[in-house]
Scaffold this motif. Structure first.
Motif, short mmCIF file in Angstrom:
data_model
loop_
_atom_site.label_atom_id
_atom_site.label_comp_id
_atom_site.label_asym_id
_atom_site.label_seq_id
_atom_site.Cartn_x
_atom_site.Cartn_y
_atom_site.Cartn_z
N LYS A 1 0.83 -1.21 0.00
CA LYS A 1 0.00 0.00 0.00
C LYS A 1 0.86 1.26 0.00
O LYS A 1 0.53 2.24 -0.67
CB LYS A 1 -0.96 -0.01 1.19
CG LYS A 1 -2.08 -1.03 1.02
CD LYS A 1 -3.02 -1.02 2.19
CE LYS A 1 -4.16 -2.01 1.98
NZ LYS A 1 -5.10 -2.03 3.09
N SER B 1 0.87 4.07 -2.97
CA SER B 1 0.57 5.48 -2.70
C SER B 1 1.57 6.42 -3.38
O SER B 1 1.27 7.60 -3.56
CB SER B 1 0.53 5.75 -1.18
OG SER B 1 1.83 5.71 -0.65
N ARG C 1 1.18 7.97 -8.99
CA ARG C 1 0.10 8.87 -9.33
C ARG C 1 -0.24 8.73 -10.80
O ARG C 1 0.51 9.18 -11.67
CB ARG C 1 0.48 10.33 -9.02
CG ARG C 1 0.83 10.59 -7.60
CD ARG C 1 -0.44 10.67 -6.76
NE ARG C 1 -0.09 10.87 -5.37
CZ ARG C 1 -0.53 10.10 -4.39
NH1 ARG C 1 -1.31 9.08 -4.63
NH2 ARG C 1 -0.19 10.34 -3.14
#
Length: 141
Positions: A132, A136, A139
């Motif tokens: 995770k 993150s 993008r």
């Protein structure tokens, strides 16, 4: 915005221009497909963008779509012609990513059990919180 072309003509640019012989499979306004001279298995095709861009990262979204539209057509034609047990579609970028010709291209390779072709890399299995955290950082726009 599309990136720059390689500074020197590549062997693929010369094939596309008809300066070198090749066994052409398909051509349209933006793409060119031809038999790989180093066949992994009979029916191994390379699909290249005609514009001499080096990597996938140098393409516009429309160019990438055109390239993979042709990959899809070629994969279906390879399936019909050779009835392989599987098909490997491989696209590499930059030498560290296994790219050997600095001209965007995709391999369409008919595959069979025990054909000797291997793609090996170390498999790491980080915990979900690390996955995770990695996700993150990416993008997509």
């Amino acid at each position: 915005m599309p990136g720059p072309a390689p500074s020197e003509p590549t062997v693929f640019s010369r094939l596309i221009a008809g300066e070198l012989p090749c066994a052409k499979v398909y051509e349209d306004e933006r793409t060119f497909a031809f038999m790989d001279a180093g066949q992994v298995n009979p029916g191994h095709v390379l699909v290249a963008l005609k514009r001499p861009a080096e990597t996938l990262l140098d393409l516009s979204e429309d160019e990438a779509a055109a390239l993979f539209r042709t990959v899809h057509k070629v994969a279906r034609a390879v399936e019909a012609a050779f009835a392989p047990e599987g098909i490997t579609v491989l696209q590499t970028n930059r030498p560290a990513g296994w790219q050997t010709v600095p001209h965007i291209h995709v391999h369409v390779v008919p595959r069979y059990r025990g054909d000797g072709a291997e793609l090996v890399w170390p498999r790491r299995s980080p915990p979900m919180d690390e996955l995770k955290a990695l996700a993150s950082r990416i993008r997509v726009e």
